[in-house]
Design a protein around this motif. Sequence first.
Motif, PDB file in Angstrom:
ATOM      1  N   ILE A   1      21.449 -58.086  -1.137  1.00 15.03           N
ATOM      2  CA  ILE A   1      21.292 -57.622  -2.520  1.00 15.03           C
ATOM      3  C   ILE A   1      21.792 -58.622  -3.552  1.00 15.03           C
ATOM      4  O   ILE A   1      21.428 -58.546  -4.722  1.00 15.03           O
TER       5      ILE A   1
ATOM      6  N   TYR B   1      19.867 -60.591  -6.201  1.00 16.09           N
ATOM      7  CA  TYR B   1      19.571 -59.958  -7.498  1.00 16.09           C
ATOM      8  C   TYR B   1      20.816 -59.849  -8.373  1.00 16.09           C
ATOM      9  O   TYR B   1      20.863 -59.033  -9.291  1.00 16.09           O
ATOM     10  N   ARG B   2      21.840 -60.656  -8.100  1.00 17.19           N
ATOM     11  CA  ARG B   2      23.094 -60.498  -8.849  1.00 17.19           C
ATOM     12  C   ARG B   2      22.910 -60.738 -10.337  1.00 17.19           C
ATOM     13  O   ARG B   2      23.660 -60.197 -11.145  1.00 17.19           O
TER      14      ARG B   2
ATOM     15  N   LEU C   1      22.493 -57.302 -11.831  1.00 17.40           N
ATOM     16  CA  LEU C   1      23.448 -56.268 -11.414  1.00 17.40           C
ATOM     17  C   LEU C   1      24.788 -56.450 -12.127  1.00 17.40           C
ATOM     18  O   LEU C   1      25.155 -57.580 -12.476  1.00 17.40           O
TER      19      LEU C   1
ATOM     20  N   GLY D   1      21.451 -54.970   2.263  1.00 16.86           N
ATOM     21  CA  GLY D   1      20.163 -55.163   1.607  1.00 16.86           C
ATOM     22  C   GLY D   1      19.231 -56.155   2.255  1.00 16.86           C
ATOM     23  O   GLY D   1      19.508 -56.686   3.324  1.00 16.86           O
TER      24      GLY D   1
ATOM     25  N   ARG E   1      24.326 -50.377  -0.161  1.00 13.77           N
ATOM     26  CA  ARG E   1      23.926 -51.049  -1.410  1.00 13.77           C
ATOM     27  C   ARG E   1      24.810 -50.613  -2.582  1.00 13.77           C
ATOM     28  O   ARG E   1      25.358 -51.425  -3.311  1.00 13.77           O
TER      29      ARG E   1
ATOM     30  N   THR F   1      18.206 -52.210  -6.385  1.00 19.28           N
ATOM     31  CA  THR F   1      17.805 -53.271  -5.451  1.00 19.28           C
ATOM     32  C   THR F   1      16.697 -52.811  -4.510  1.00 19.28           C
ATOM     33  O   THR F   1      15.924 -53.630  -4.018  1.00 19.28           O
TER      34      THR F   1
ATOM     35  N   TYR G   1      13.646 -53.671  -6.483  1.00 28.82           N
ATOM     36  CA  TYR G   1      13.451 -55.131  -6.527  1.00 28.82           C
ATOM     37  C   TYR G   1      12.888 -55.639  -5.195  1.00 28.82           C
ATOM     38  O   TYR G   1      11.956 -56.437  -5.156  1.00 28.82           O
ATOM     39  N   GLU G   2      13.509 -55.155  -4.105  1.00 30.92           N
ATOM     40  CA  GLU G   2      13.106 -55.673  -2.790  1.00 30.92           C
ATOM     41  C   GLU G   2      11.674 -55.299  -2.450  1.00 30.92           C
ATOM     42  O   GLU G   2      10.911 -56.131  -1.933  1.00 30.92           O
TER      43      GLU G   2
ATOM     44  N   GLY H   1      14.364 -50.266 -11.716  1.00 27.57           N
ATOM     45  CA  GLY H   1      14.193 -51.618 -11.171  1.00 27.57           C
ATOM     46  C   GLY H   1      12.784 -52.141 -11.413  1.00 27.57           C
ATOM     47  O   GLY H   1      12.587 -53.278 -11.838  1.00 27.57           O
TER      48      GLY H   1
END
Lengths: 430, 430
Positions: free
Chosen positions: B76, B79-80, B83, B98, B133, B237, B240-241, B270
Amino acid sequence: MRREASYVTATTTPLPTAVEPDVDLGPATGLTCRECGASFPLGARYACEECFGPLEVAYDYRGVTRASIEAGPRNIWRYRGLLPVPSTVTEVPNLEPGFTKLVRADNLAAALGMRRLWVKDDSGNPTHSFKDRVVGVALAAARELGFQVLACPSTGNLANAVAAAAARAGIRSVVMVPSDLEQQKIVTSAVYGGTLVAVEGTYDDVNRLASEIAGEEEDWAFVNVNVRPYYAEGSKTLGYEVAEQLGWRLPEQLVVPIASGSQLTKIDKGFRELVHLGLVDDAPYKVFGAQATGCSPVAQAWKAGHDVVRPVKPDTIAKSLAIGNPADGPYVLDVCRRTGGAVEDVTDAEVVEGIRLLARTEGIFAETAGGVTVATLRKLLASGQLDPAAETVVFNTGDGLKTLDAVSPVVGPTATIPASLEAFRKAVSA
Amino acid sequence: MRREASYVTATTTPLPTAVEPDVDLGPATGLTCRECGASFPLGARYACEECFGPLEVAYDYRGVTRASIEAGPRNIWRYRGLLPVPSTVTEVPNLEPGFTKLVRADNLAAALGMRRLWVKDDSGNPTHSFKDRVVGVALAAARELGFQVLACPSTGNLANAVAAAAARAGIRSVVMVPSDLEQQKIVTSAVYGGTLVAVEGTYDDVNRLASEIAGEEEDWAFVNVNVRPYYAEGSKTLGYEVAEQLGWRLPEQLVVPIASGSQLTKIDKGFRELVHLGLVDDAPYKVFGAQATGCSPVAQAWKAGHDVVRPVKPDTIAKSLAIGNPADGPYVLDVCRRTGGAVEDVTDAEVVEGIRLLARTEGIFAETAGGVTVATLRKLLASGQLDPAAETVVFNTGDGLKTLDAVSPVVGPTATIPASLEAFRKAVSA
């Protein structure tokens, strides 16, 4: 007999080239007897017709580079150029096992007074054990060799892996288990919907029956019986991954659990192949084997200085390692001697402590096999056989969720309280 | 009240800029009330001081591109930049949750008469549920905000995730569970060695006590109470994923399980963020919510056309979804209405069939929540609410190994036989 036969190997030509027409098993060129060196074409053989020795896959590797591997998928198929599987293996639906985490274990290292320690955590596989690797390779090879059914005798992880892999691949599975297996362990395989046969008898009885069936049913691939040479190669990927995840180099020490002993020898084989192909530098490494004392035939042979492994009747909580007559035991002794390692065993109480230590320090809940490895690591350090300053990798091959009974008696609530702030304060210091 | 308040939002300035000095939570700039739009600096707030509405993290995103994400780690933290976590989050030991598999489910699609179906399989997370997550994000934010202890009330997955994450991070955890929880479920959290308190009472009693403690202990972060705004963002996330794993595009239909409802709304959030940032094309998608009939307050509100969700007393085998008074229920209704989706519920018998269908077709053994999703998918197809020709993603948020009791009564051996070839032949046709 094994020792005598191994002299013969050196005098025979090792690389067979006879391949059955129309069989695409990638770089695999044939099968070679590990004892007498006799060669056979690729097929459903698993014992040498000359001396009954075990057969190994022989290869002709071409064009495998770090870059070609790194361009592959993030699962074991990135190493398909080094495995006996069709070059089209990624195009067929499969569970895509492997490329599990190599976890840097600084907390555990600190607890043990070590400098650099890693945990190769195979609980991250699709059915949460390393068996997904070997079953993945066995299934891919078996389909190419014309088998219609995927089968196995098992008491746990292997049954899960076979039933799940067959479900996703859309082929039939037949899994055989002892009928006194706990309902919970039956559920985890039966849920995948294949044929699950409960056999009245011990695991040995189940195993014997499986071998009989394998002799009769020509289109059934028993992963750990008649396609075992392919199956076993799947464990090489553990070695490949560790080396790649370390940045294409070998660690200095390894601690690997021993059941049949196959995994340990294949990790070593994987390392040697990488050196041979120039993918990693040739650096010395020591391989240590880990057993539970209640099933420690290889450790006993090691300590007695024997070349042969005397079978035992298993009695340990580490059931996934409880093979009393390990087929690859002698080869394990060879590897540990050659590399300067050792084989050690730990009590069931130490196994439980190993599981707890790994969970408390790294947040990894291992099955009993992982507890064996961590406890053995600790014991080898205490006895001075393992160097705390050398970079070490320990293998966790399964998931604690599958062996809850092992820790259930010893872990529980810190306190049980009424639902009030006052009771909480009394029981738990802030 | 909620409806009225939401009109206010539109008239206020949405992006707060007041940030507490020395707090690095990456792109997060503050907290905004979801109801009245009031702004607050980043901190341990979770309810609006003006209207008691829930707080959401507000951001100022800069420099996030497909390339910058793809260059990140395969968890995950890639995607920091999206976040509320410190920019140095990857440097601190954590479970690295993640980037679980998005599995192309052709077999399941065929069984259901669908054209293109994917399963986002979060059983591959470190403790085998999506909770890794949200706990990962909560822990990272909590450390930055100065908390010393990671805590939660829970009956299962969340307790596992908190205890494991804290162990690896080397900080103290306090997990509170109802004292009548099965020993097996206690073991899976207690093994990580934090403080585990069994509280005499229902989950509601435990939850209430946790809130009381959170009000008293200033350096304790209850992930789902006083740091909930950060925690909840972890579910983005999943969205996003899915988009990245589809090759940076949105699917046409989603089926998401509903407990508190937070996950569903965050996946939607997201997606909208990715569109806003130009990382995916703006394409219509429909969000469908899935509940078990025995705890279906959101589905009932949906079917009745209500804006409010009336609390229920849960009675279902899908315990990880059994929240009778879902905090984000009204927002779920908003998302499903806005996107043209729906909310549906399924019986416990359908849940079990959903688990079995997914296992048999794809080799994925889901916990009951996954069974709810698959069964809801089937029901929505049957009623014509979901388009079988549109590309669909269903979410499996947990692992079947944690809810064996659900399927235990209905799956078992195909046959039980004596250990003989003859008996085998009689029982199993080749």
